[in-house]
Scaffold this active site. Structure first.
Site, mmCIF file in Angstrom:
data_model
loop_
_atom_site.group_PDB
_atom_site.id
_atom_site.type_symbol
_atom_site.label_atom_id
_atom_site.label_comp_id
_atom_site.label_asym_id
_atom_site.label_seq_id
_atom_site.Cartn_x
_atom_site.Cartn_y
_atom_site.Cartn_z
ATOM 1 N N ASN A 94 50.267 20.483 0.284
ATOM 2 C CA ASN A 94 50.181 20.566 -1.172
ATOM 3 C C ASN A 94 51.284 21.479 -1.684
ATOM 4 O O ASN A 94 51.600 22.487 -1.052
ATOM 5 C CB ASN A 94 48.806 21.096 -1.584
ATOM 6 C CG ASN A 94 48.593 21.023 -3.081
ATOM 7 O OD1 ASN A 94 49.195 20.203 -3.764
ATOM 8 N ND2 ASN A 94 47.740 21.882 -3.614
ATOM 9 N N HIS A 95 51.875 21.106 -2.802
ATOM 10 C CA HIS A 95 52.941 21.903 -3.414
ATOM 11 C C HIS A 95 52.567 22.186 -4.868
ATOM 12 O O HIS A 95 51.905 21.362 -5.514
ATOM 13 C CB HIS A 95 54.276 21.143 -3.360
ATOM 14 C CG HIS A 95 54.802 20.940 -1.981
ATOM 15 N ND1 HIS A 95 56.008 21.461 -1.550
ATOM 16 C CD2 HIS A 95 54.291 20.280 -0.919
ATOM 17 C CE1 HIS A 95 56.221 21.107 -0.291
ATOM 18 N NE2 HIS A 95 55.178 20.393 0.114
ATOM 19 N N PRO A 96 53.008 23.317 -5.428
ATOM 20 C CA PRO A 96 52.646 23.665 -6.810
ATOM 21 C C PRO A 96 53.516 22.913 -7.817
ATOM 22 O O PRO A 96 54.706 23.202 -7.966
ATOM 23 C CB PRO A 96 52.898 25.176 -6.864
ATOM 24 C CG PRO A 96 53.997 25.399 -5.862
ATOM 25 C CD PRO A 96 53.795 24.388 -4.779
ATOM 26 N N THR A 102 58.957 22.762 -6.814
ATOM 27 C CA THR A 102 57.920 22.400 -5.844
ATOM 28 C C THR A 102 58.340 22.759 -4.425
ATOM 29 O O THR A 102 57.536 22.649 -3.503
ATOM 30 C CB THR A 102 57.639 20.889 -5.908
ATOM 31 O OG1 THR A 102 58.858 20.178 -5.666
ATOM 32 C CG2 THR A 102 57.072 20.493 -7.267
#
Length: 252
Positions: A94-96, A102
């Site tokens: 998962n990436h922000p 990202t």
């Protein structure tokens, strides 16, 4: 969940073969020989009568098989009577998306450890979930070739995933899904039949209770099993169960 390499010793090879735990090679019996190194998740249980991708042992239930798998398949728990074709990928990272970038430049331990100090991110951190959790694959699930499944999802009992699908949402029990993103094409059976399967949960019972039935006749199968269940005549299936820990094969 630590994933480690373990070496199968002579005793372990004998135990696994006697329990019907083998590599998957179609209709051929392909035992796990002593001295072979396997990749396995520590303390994750796998059952008797399972067939695994070459040099991997996955957490799964009896009468299930996986043709091949990358390391990210360790993020799945697989039920009984499942068929997983070649090329399944579990996407876990998962990436922000609400951050400046990202890229893991500003949150990865790798960059923090190995970039030259003058280039390392020095700003404040922000906690967010790095992964989505484990994929829970139910019982009697058929996953076609070359599918992608986002981790953290539940693939319901009796579900079918068409080849090449990209699954980004939970799949209901006994749904047939396909596409990118995967959507429900239809249900395997009418609602009332699905409910009877879910009430029965035949995968919990010893196959000797139904091995002589016509499994191509759903109504006949359900009727017989429901009657036997009401009579208390069905035996729970208790296969041998194993796990790896601290370099050793253990039986539950």
């Amino acid at each position: 969940m630590p994933v480690s390499r373990f070496k199968i010793d002579d005793t372990g090879a004998d135990q696994l073969l006697a329990a019907g735990v083998t590599w998957n090679r179609g209709a051929e019996l392909w035992p796990m020989s002593a001295g072979t190194e396997v990749l396995a998740a520590e303390k994750r249980v796998f059952e008797q009568f399972t067939r695994h991708p070459r040099n991997m042992i996955l957490p799964m239930g009896a009468f299930s098989y996986v043709v091949d798998a990358p390391r990210n398949m360790m993020f799945a728990d697989i039920g009984r009577f499942c068929s997983v074709a070649r090329g399944l990928r579990i996407v876990n990272g998962n990436h922000p998306i609400d951050s400046v970038t990202t890229s893991p430049y500003h949150f990865s331990d790798f960059y923090d450890s190995y970039l030259p100090e003058r280039l390392r991110y020095q700003g404040p951190g922000n906690e967010f979930p790095r992964g989505y959790g484990r994929v829970r694959i139910g019982n009697d699930v058929w996953i076609g070739g070359h599918c992608i499944v986002r981790s953290g999802l539940r693939i319901g009992n009796g579900a079918v995933i068409a080849s090449g699908s990209v699954v980004v949402k939970d799949v209901p029990d006994y749904a047939i899904v396909g596409g990118n993103p995967a959507k429900i094409i239809r249900m395997r059976f009418p609602v009332e039949i699905v409910q009877r399967f879910m009430d029965l949960q035949y995968w919990l019972y010893d196959p000797q209770c139904f091995r002589d039935l016509n499994m191509f006749d759903v109504e006949e199968f359900l009727g017989f099993m429901e009657t036997r269940k009401a009579e208390g005549a069905l035996r729970e299936f208790l296969p041998r169960r194993f796990f790896f820990n601290s370099g050793q094969l253990h039986e539950v």
